[in-house]
Design an enzyme around this catalytic site. Structure first.
Site, PDB file in Angstrom:
ATOM      1  N   CYS A 297      -4.642   0.690  -5.361  1.00 38.11           N
ATOM      2  CA  CYS A 297      -5.801   1.196  -4.676  1.00 38.11           C
ATOM      3  C   CYS A 297      -5.841   2.558  -4.989  1.00 38.11           C
ATOM      4  O   CYS A 297      -6.894   3.158  -4.468  1.00 38.11           O
ATOM      5  CB  CYS A 297      -5.384   1.088  -3.258  1.00 38.11           C
ATOM      6  SG  CYS A 297      -5.379  -0.917  -2.752  1.00 38.11           S
TER       7      CYS A 297
ATOM      8  N   HIS B 254      -8.910   6.300   0.954  1.00 39.91           N
ATOM      9  CA  HIS B 254      -8.960   4.820   0.847  1.00 39.91           C
ATOM     10  C   HIS B 254      -8.900   4.203   2.350  1.00 39.91           C
ATOM     11  O   HIS B 254      -8.205   4.445   3.158  1.00 39.91           O
ATOM     12  CB  HIS B 254      -7.582   4.560   0.040  1.00 39.91           C
ATOM     13  CG  HIS B 254      -7.300   3.097  -0.046  1.00 39.91           C
ATOM     14  ND1 HIS B 254      -8.164   2.627  -0.768  1.00 39.91           N
ATOM     15  CD2 HIS B 254      -6.292   2.518   0.251  1.00 39.91           C
ATOM     16  CE1 HIS B 254      -7.635   1.248  -0.763  1.00 39.91           C
ATOM     17  NE2 HIS B 254      -6.651   1.002  -0.161  1.00 39.91           N
TER      18      HIS B 254
ATOM     19  N   ASN C 289     -10.418  -3.740   2.685  1.00 37.46           N
ATOM     20  CA  ASN C 289      -9.918  -2.850   1.427  1.00 37.46           C
ATOM     21  C   ASN C 289     -10.236  -3.482   0.392  1.00 37.46           C
ATOM     22  O   ASN C 289      -9.853  -4.458  -0.084  1.00 37.46           O
ATOM     23  CB  ASN C 289      -8.175  -3.089   1.828  1.00 37.46           C
ATOM     24  CG  ASN C 289      -7.660  -2.306   0.647  1.00 37.46           C
ATOM     25  OD1 ASN C 289      -8.240  -1.704  -0.395  1.00 37.46           O
ATOM     26  ND2 ASN C 289      -6.378  -2.119   1.029  1.00 37.46           N
TER      27      ASN C 289
HETATM   28  O1  UT7 Z   1      -3.942  -0.257  -0.073  1.00 38.03           O
HETATM   29  C1  UT7 Z   1      -2.770  -0.962   0.400  1.00 38.03           C
HETATM   30  C2  UT7 Z   1      -2.964  -1.877   1.225  1.00 38.03           C
HETATM   31  N1  UT7 Z   1      -2.077  -2.300   2.353  1.00 38.03           N
HETATM   32  C3  UT7 Z   1      -1.847  -1.514   3.572  1.00 38.03           C
HETATM   33  O2  UT7 Z   1      -2.521  -0.476   3.592  1.00 38.03           O
HETATM   34  C4  UT7 Z   1      -0.993  -2.243   4.551  1.00 38.03           C
HETATM   35  C5  UT7 Z   1      -0.594  -1.191   5.244  1.00 38.03           C
HETATM   36  N2  UT7 Z   1       0.092  -2.052   6.605  1.00 38.03           N
HETATM   37  C6  UT7 Z   1      -0.807  -2.371   7.747  1.00 38.03           C
HETATM   38  O3  UT7 Z   1      -1.886  -2.275   7.617  1.00 38.03           O
HETATM   39  C7  UT7 Z   1      -0.208  -3.175   8.731  1.00 38.03           C
HETATM   40  O4  UT7 Z   1       1.226  -3.121   8.562  1.00 38.03           O
HETATM   41  C8  UT7 Z   1      -0.701  -4.699   8.933  1.00 38.03           C
HETATM   42  C9  UT7 Z   1      -2.079  -4.634   9.514  1.00 38.03           C
HETATM   43  C10 UT7 Z   1      -0.530  -5.223   7.690  1.00 38.03           C
HETATM   44  C11 UT7 Z   1       0.166  -5.249   9.899  1.00 38.03           C
HETATM   45  O5  UT7 Z   1       0.249  -4.622  11.103  1.00 38.03           O
HETATM   46  P1  UT7 Z   1       1.549  -4.448  11.849  1.00 38.03           P
HETATM   47  O6  UT7 Z   1       1.025  -3.620  13.243  1.00 38.03           O
HETATM   48  O7  UT7 Z   1       2.455  -3.648  11.283  1.00 38.03           O
HETATM   49  O8  UT7 Z   1       1.873  -5.876  12.296  1.00 38.03           O
HETATM   50  P2  UT7 Z   1       3.263  -6.596  12.073  1.00 38.03           P
HETATM   51  O9  UT7 Z   1       3.329  -6.939  10.525  1.00 38.03           O
HETATM   52  O10 UT7 Z   1       4.469  -5.849  12.697  1.00 38.03           O
HETATM   53  O11 UT7 Z   1       2.833  -8.046  12.679  1.00 38.03           O
HETATM   54  C12 UT7 Z   1       2.906  -7.966  14.159  1.00 38.03           C
HETATM   55  C13 UT7 Z   1       2.758  -9.307  14.461  1.00 38.03           C
HETATM   56  C14 UT7 Z   1       3.683 -10.635  13.862  1.00 38.03           C
HETATM   57  O12 UT7 Z   1       4.245 -11.601  14.828  1.00 38.03           O
HETATM   58  P3  UT7 Z   1       5.640 -11.451  15.709  1.00 38.03           P
HETATM   59  O13 UT7 Z   1       6.335 -11.549  14.580  1.00 38.03           O
HETATM   60  O14 UT7 Z   1       5.633  -9.945  16.160  1.00 38.03           O
HETATM   61  O15 UT7 Z   1       5.319 -12.551  16.288  1.00 38.03           O
HETATM   62  C15 UT7 Z   1       2.649 -10.977  12.680  1.00 38.03           C
HETATM   63  O16 UT7 Z   1       2.982 -12.343  12.442  1.00 38.03           O
HETATM   64  O17 UT7 Z   1       1.545  -9.749  13.995  1.00 38.03           O
HETATM   65  C16 UT7 Z   1       1.541 -11.036  13.434  1.00 38.03           C
HETATM   66  N3  UT7 Z   1       0.290 -11.234  12.533  1.00 38.03           N
HETATM   67  C17 UT7 Z   1      -0.908 -11.320  12.867  1.00 38.03           C
HETATM   68  N4  UT7 Z   1      -1.378 -11.919  13.660  1.00 38.03           N
HETATM   69  C18 UT7 Z   1      -2.489 -12.497  13.935  1.00 38.03           C
HETATM   70  C19 UT7 Z   1       0.213 -10.669  11.104  1.00 38.03           C
HETATM   71  N5  UT7 Z   1      -0.948 -10.936  10.633  1.00 38.03           N
HETATM   72  C20 UT7 Z   1      -1.542 -11.354  11.580  1.00 38.03           C
HETATM   73  C21 UT7 Z   1      -2.860 -11.959  11.637  1.00 38.03           C
HETATM   74  N6  UT7 Z   1      -3.555 -12.236  13.047  1.00 38.03           N
HETATM   75  N7  UT7 Z   1      -3.738 -11.633  10.752  1.00 38.03           N
END
Ligand code: UT7
Length: 326
Positions: free
Chosen positions: A112, A252, A282
């Site tokens: 990215c 980005h 993204n």
């Molecule tokens: O160019 C580089 C590209 N990547 C990035 O920039 C990613 C950077 N990271 C992020 O943007 C965030 O970490 C995410 C958006 C990927 C995730 O957000 P988060 O607030 O860190 O969520 P998390 O990974 O801690 O997940 C929280 C909960 C989990 O459930 P439990 O374990 O708390 O029950 C996940 O399983 O949210 C769940 N979850 C979802 N729920 C509904 C993860 N993805 C989803 C989804 N819909 N799409």
């Protein structure tokens, strides 16, 4: 000294819109979760166009807006992690289709951050006097390297391309300062595997081959907010400018919360950060070029304005460019 200025911009996204609601039919997710955790509402997903098609369209538009002919272009650099082929490069395919004479053409991989790395690479050729006009493209069809059953990644990305034509100028404008960084020790937090080793001596890894993006989201988030702040500070320092001197930050577009965090920690008002990830998600190498085109359409950039383009991504890589608009 010669300076690299942007004289043309272009972008292209597939017409097919995939909303958060559409994603609820594929994985267990909701519009509320995606919007509150990322800010993304919809993204464009290719229904057949390949990375080289998106790259060509963006490049063609950038060339048109630059007033240069394809044969004026000395070099084409395409940043991508989703090329049509390992060989030929997307840049070569675009070069042929544009009819860009004998322009050198190659792809560059910095995930990215690819567009920022490509801009800075192009600027070196211009500043040394080797080339006068360089076409820089960032293009990705991320949809082909997503696991559409993995809700933690498939909701984040979209397909798209942005391009600029850089040209040499004797006036001190255009790219003023740049800061590129990498941290390979974190390479495993954001991965899209390539074809595994398979030859008469080793065959077994091919069975489990899957190019889909695997990501430790929170680790990437932490990396992003820290490094983007560092890159912004670094270019301000190199250019001997203050945050108040900057009209816009073009970040980005990965997650609105990352951008909000950077705004809060840097003290730069959020209004100065251009955000369009709600409509495209993204698009990887595409994000910054797509944003530039929209900012110009909205008359946001005037000659003399100073902007910072800043990206981060797999590698891990990151970088910023401070540029005076002309
Ligand atoms: O160019 C580089 C590209 N990547 C990035 O920039 C990613 C950077 N990271 C992020 O943007 C965030 O970490 C995410 C958006 C990927 C995730 O957000 P988060 O607030 O860190 O969520 P998390 O990974 O801690 O997940 C929280 C909960 C989990 O459930 P439990 O374990 O708390 O029950 C996940 O399983 O949210 C769940 N979850 C979802 N729920 C509904 C993860 N993805 C989803 C989804 N819909 N799409």
């Amino acid at each position: 000294m010669l300076h690299a200025t942007i004289i043309g911009t272009g972008s292209y996204v597939p017409s097919n819109v995939m909303t958060n609601e559409d994603l609820t039919k594929l994985v267990e997710t909701s519009d509320e979760w995606i919007v509150s955790r990322t800010g993304i509402k919809e993204r464009r997903i290719s229904t057949g166009e390949k990375t080289s098609d998106l790259a060509y369209e963006a490049a063609y538009r950038a060339l048109q807006s630059s007033g240069r002919k394809a044969t004026d272009i000395d070099l084409i650099i395409c940043a991508t992690i989703t090329p049509d082929y390992f060989m030929p490069s997307v840049a070569c395919m675009v070069q042929g289709k544009l009819g860009a004479g004998r322009a050198a053409a190659y792809d560059l991989t910095a995930a990215c951050t690819g567009f920022v790395f490509a801009l800075v690479t192009a600027a070196q050729f211009i500043e040394t006097g080797m080339y006068t006009n360089v076409l820089v493209i960032g293009a990705d069809t991320n949809s082909k390297i997503l696991d559409w059953k993995d809700r933690s990644t498939c909701v984040l990305f979209g397909d798209g391309a942005g391009a600029v034509v850089l040209s040499a100028s004797e006036e001190k404008k255009g790219i003023i300062a740049a800061d590129l960084t990498s941290d390979g020790s974190k390479h495993s937090i954001l991965v899209s595997p390539a074809v595994p080793l398979s030859n008469p001596y080793i065959q077994d890894e091919i069975e489990s081959f899957n190019p889909s993006i695997r990501m430790q989201g929170q680790e990437v988030f932490k990396f992003a907010v820290r490094i983007v702040l560092e890159n912004i500070e670094a270019v301000l320092k190199k250019a001997d400018l203050k945050a108040e001197d900057i009209k816009y930050i073009v970040p980005h577009q990965a997650n609105r919360r990352i951008i909000e965090h950077v705004a809060k920690c840097s003290g730069i008002p959020l209004e100065k950060f251009y955000i369009n990830l709600d409509r495209y998600g993204n698009t990887s190498s595409g994000t910054i070029g797509i944003a530039l085109v929209e900012m110009l359409q909205d008359n946001m950039l005037q000659p003399g304005d100073k902007i910072i383009m800043v990206g981060f991504g797999g590698g891990m890589t990151s970088g910023a460019v401070l540029l005076e608009w002309n």
